[in-house]
Write an enzyme that holds these catalytic residues in place. Structure first.
Site, short mmCIF file in Angstrom:
data_model
loop_
_atom_site.label_atom_id
_atom_site.label_comp_id
_atom_site.label_asym_id
_atom_site.label_seq_id
_atom_site.Cartn_x
_atom_site.Cartn_y
_atom_site.Cartn_z
CB CYS A 1 -0.93 0.04 1.21
SG CYS A 1 -1.97 1.50 1.13
CB THR B 1 -9.61 2.50 -11.50
OG1 THR B 1 -8.50 2.50 -10.61
CG2 THR B 1 -10.14 3.92 -11.61
C1 LIG Z 1 -9.79 3.89 -4.42
C2 LIG Z 1 -8.81 2.75 -4.40
C3 LIG Z 1 -8.65 2.01 -3.24
C4 LIG Z 1 -7.75 0.94 -3.21
N1 LIG Z 1 -7.64 0.21 -2.06
C5 LIG Z 1 -6.80 -0.87 -2.03
C6 LIG Z 1 -6.71 -1.71 -0.88
O1 LIG Z 1 -7.42 -1.52 0.11
N2 LIG Z 1 -5.84 -2.74 -0.93
C7 LIG Z 1 -5.07 -3.03 -2.03
O2 LIG Z 1 -4.31 -3.99 -2.01
N3 LIG Z 1 -5.16 -2.26 -3.13
C8 LIG Z 1 -5.99 -1.19 -3.17
N4 LIG Z 1 -6.09 -0.44 -4.31
C9 LIG Z 1 -5.30 -0.82 -5.50
C10 LIG Z 1 -6.13 -1.65 -6.49
O3 LIG Z 1 -6.58 -2.85 -5.89
C11 LIG Z 1 -5.33 -1.98 -7.76
O4 LIG Z 1 -4.20 -2.74 -7.40
C12 LIG Z 1 -4.85 -0.73 -8.48
O5 LIG Z 1 -5.85 0.26 -8.44
C13 LIG Z 1 -4.46 -0.98 -9.93
O6 LIG Z 1 -5.53 -1.50 -10.69
P1 LIG Z 1 -6.53 -0.59 -11.60
O7 LIG Z 1 -5.68 0.27 -12.47
O8 LIG Z 1 -7.39 -1.54 -12.34
O9 LIG Z 1 -7.31 0.23 -10.63
C14 LIG Z 1 -6.99 0.63 -4.36
C15 LIG Z 1 -7.16 1.39 -5.52
C16 LIG Z 1 -8.06 2.43 -5.57
C17 LIG Z 1 -8.23 3.22 -6.84
#
Ligand SMILES: Cc1cc2nc3c(=O)[nH]c(=O)nc-3n(C[C@H](O)[C@H](O)[C@H](O)COP(=O)(O)O)c2cc1C
Ligand SMILES: Cc1cc2nc3c(=O)[nH]c(=O)nc-3n(C[C@H](O)[C@H](O)[C@H](O)COP(=O)(O)OP(=O)(O)OC[C@H]3O[C@@H](n4cnc5c(N)ncnc54)[C@H](O)[C@@H]3O)c2cc1C
Ligand code: FES
Lengths: 303, 254
Positions: free
Chosen positions: A130, A266
């Protein structure tokens, strides 16, 4: 009939589409939109041992085809989540994955142990990546030795399949991935968000109090794909690709690159029914490419 | 709540910066209540990526109306929509105001804050006495005057910063007197943050029941992303999209 199932070794998923942590709530919020049974699996938002209120606003900032977030993992704490898990397990038989967080190794282990004992939970995903930590802080996934040690300790204290979620904010993803594998990871998922920054010209201040925030969304897809490729090349355990996926085509590209499954993040926030559309698009593409199972394309990138 | 592809039926330019958009949605128009909002997909591409939140201005099945101010990229794109264009919207979202009967209600609207207020007037004017205070920067920002005059209002007080229409001054200037002189029971207000801050000081202890409709930066609009957090008096966070946008004034930390 096309077969969308994918075998992670320790579990066979009915399709490769998993919804990513923090972008899918506890799943139940999406019931108004679709039946959770259609998903390969879903990851709940990250959880610490005790309740957390999250960072002070602003918590998001939009960029070109991307989203910077500094949410700070607000949540009800492990005890409360146990109740929620029981509730959502009654709604669907789709595998539930817990995204395990911690501010110390001890906390990671404690949280992992709590959910390891729950029959309703299928897998643990160790969020050692994170980016929303205090200024200048480091997460375990930015250090090989720390990654190995933590994964190893958790593996010793738990028995459920363990996915280790890696950070893209490292120089050499291979060595971190290998450390996780040697530590005992059953699977690797990547990427978490890329560290980024935004500034406000009017106030001459950074937009986020933590200075840096995590970038996600379509903007990061090529960066994520490259790291997934490098990881697939360096480990023998299955890899779950994450980053900027918005379509069935994106999913097929990650699978061609060697991912065994994907997580979509996202786009769930932007388009709540995205997973339904994406699963349908995967089927359509498979028919068009005339392939019956994902194995026919998995890792078949011609170099 | 549902996400639907709908038809834009009209996108009327009210003046340089303001548009009134009529959208056909049987579902949203039938299920919405005063205070609710929608998330609108302003672009079919990923730039901008996020949907934008807009209050529901008016609802007469099968239509809803949005009334928006062009302030940036997303609202600029929204202003370009034409009759019969398709648009994806998610809604109705958020909580809503309770029901009132036989009350004296003062509504206070600053600028585009007129949106939920207009809907509320429509809903409550049948069984309650409505007083409206409406203010904006100048005459050109004080739109919809005709629409508002057509409503059943007990009294209307207009304000502009430069005095071009109505009284010169801020919407908050005389609220205390208006409340006392008319024995107001309830206030409902919507406007920019500075307006709320002034308002709180003036009416917090006056004995009225005070409802406000808040804005916040939003990612999803349905409780998933935690981006719309607002601090409450007891230092917790509430989510504007699901716990709000309607709050009791005294619940928020100003
Ligand atoms: C609003 C938000 C909250 C997220 N919260 C977490 C989380 O609690 N734990 C985690 O491992 N990743 C978290 N992520 C990361 C996502 O799980 C993912 O790895 C990252 O957004 C990349 O993928 P994407 O481009 O499809 O969003 C979060 C991402 C976003 C945008
Ligand atoms: C519940 C709710 C209801 C709303 N109802 C209306 C309405 O009925 N009519 C209307 O004109 N506007 C309304 N807004 C505000 C509207 O959502 C923003 O003006 C819009 O999202 C800006 O988009 P943009 O791309 O044009 O601006 P951007 O280019 O994203 O930003 C331009 C400016 O607008 C500010 N801004 C961006 N997003 C928001 C936001 N969500 N809330 C407040 N300010 C923001 C930015 O900080 C910046 O200063 C509402 C907001 C909320 C949260
Ligand atoms: S906007 Fe996503 S939780 Fe409120």
């Amino acid at each position: 009939m096309v077969d969308l199932s994918t075998d992670l070794g320790f579990i066979k998923l009915k399709n490769p589409v998993i919804t990513a942590s923090g972008t899918f709530g506890y799943g139940e919020e999406f019931q108004d939109f679709f039946n959770l049974d259609i998903l390969g699996a879903f990851v709940l938002k990250g959880i610490y041992k005790n309740p957390k209120s999250g960072n002070s606003p602003p918590r998001i900032h939009e960029t070109a085809s991307g989203l910077l977030n500094s949410i700070g993992l607000p949540g009800p704490g492990a005890k409360e989540l146990q109740k929620i898990v029981k509730r959502i397990h009654r709604l669907t038989k789709t595998p539930i994955i817990i995204n395990v967080c911690g501010e110390s190794d001890e906390e990671y282990i404690e949280v992992a142990e709590i959910f390891d004992k729950m029959d309703e939970v299928t897998m643990l995903e160790l969020n050692i990546s994170c980016p929303n930590i205090k200024r200048g802080g480091k997460c375990p996934a930015q250090d090989e030795k720390h990654t190995y040690k933590l994964v190893n300790q958790i593996k010793h204290n738990t028995s459920k399949p363990l996915i280790v979620k890696l950070s893209p904010n490292v120089n050499d993803i291979s060595s971190i991935a290998i450390s996780a594998e040697q530590g005992g990871a059953d699977c690797i998922s990547l990427v978490n968000t890329f560290l980024g920054m935004a500034v406000d010209l009017d106030s001459k201040r950074p937009v986020f109090k933590n200075l840096f925030a995590g970038l996600s969304g379509p903007a990061i897809k090529p960066l994520a794909l490259k790291l997934v490729w490098e990881t697939v090349q360096s480990v023998h355990i299955p890899v779950i690709g994450i980053g900027g996926i918005t379509s069935g085509r994106d999913v097929m590209e990650f699978i061609l690159t060697g991912a065994s499954a994907v997580q979509i993040g996202t786009i769930n926030i932007v388009e709540p029914k995205a997973s339904v559309r994406i699963i349908k698009e995967i089927k359509d593409i498979m028919k068009k490419l005339n392939i019956e199972s994902l194995d026919e394309i998995k890792g078949k990138l011609k170099i | 709540m549902k996400e639907q592809r709908c038809f834009v039926k009209e996108n009327k330019k009210i003046n340089e910066n303001y548009f009134l958009m009529k959208i056909k949605s049987e579902y949203i128009s039938k299920n919405s209540k005063p205070g609710n909002f929608v998330m609108v997909n302003v672009s079919e591409t990923f730039d901008p990526l996020l949907k934008r939140p807009f209050g529901i201005f008016k609802s007469e099945p099968p239509f809803i109306w949005l009334y928006f101010e062009v302030v940036g990229k997303g609202t600029k794109l929204l202003s370009n929509f034409k009759k019969n264009d398709k648009i994806s919207i998610l809604g109705p979202l958020g909580n809503s105001l309770p029901e009132f009967k036989n009350k004296k209600i003062l509504m206070i609207a600053g600028g585009r804050g007129i949106v939920p207020i207009f809907y509320s007037i429509h809903t409550y004017s049948q069984h309650n006495d409505i007083f409206l205070v409406y203010g904006a920067k100048s005459e050109k920002d004080l739109n919809l005057y005709e629409e508002i005059k057509s409503k059943k209002l007990k009294k209307l007080f207009l304000y502009t910063d430069n005095g071009s229409v109505g009284k010169k001054g801020l919407v908050t200037s005389d609220v205390k007197n208006i409340i006392n002189n008319n024995k107001v029971d309830i206030t409902i207000s919507c406007g920019p943050e500075p307006m709320f801050k002034t308002l709180v000081k003036k009416i917090e202890h006056i004995g009225t029941e005070n409802y406000i409709s808040m804005e916040a930066l939003m990612g999803c609009g349905f409780g998933i992303c935690h981006s719309c957090a607002k601090k409450t008096k007891n230092n917790n966070y509430k989510q504007v999209c699901t716990d709000g946008p309607i709050f009791k004034m005294e619940d928020i930390k100003w």
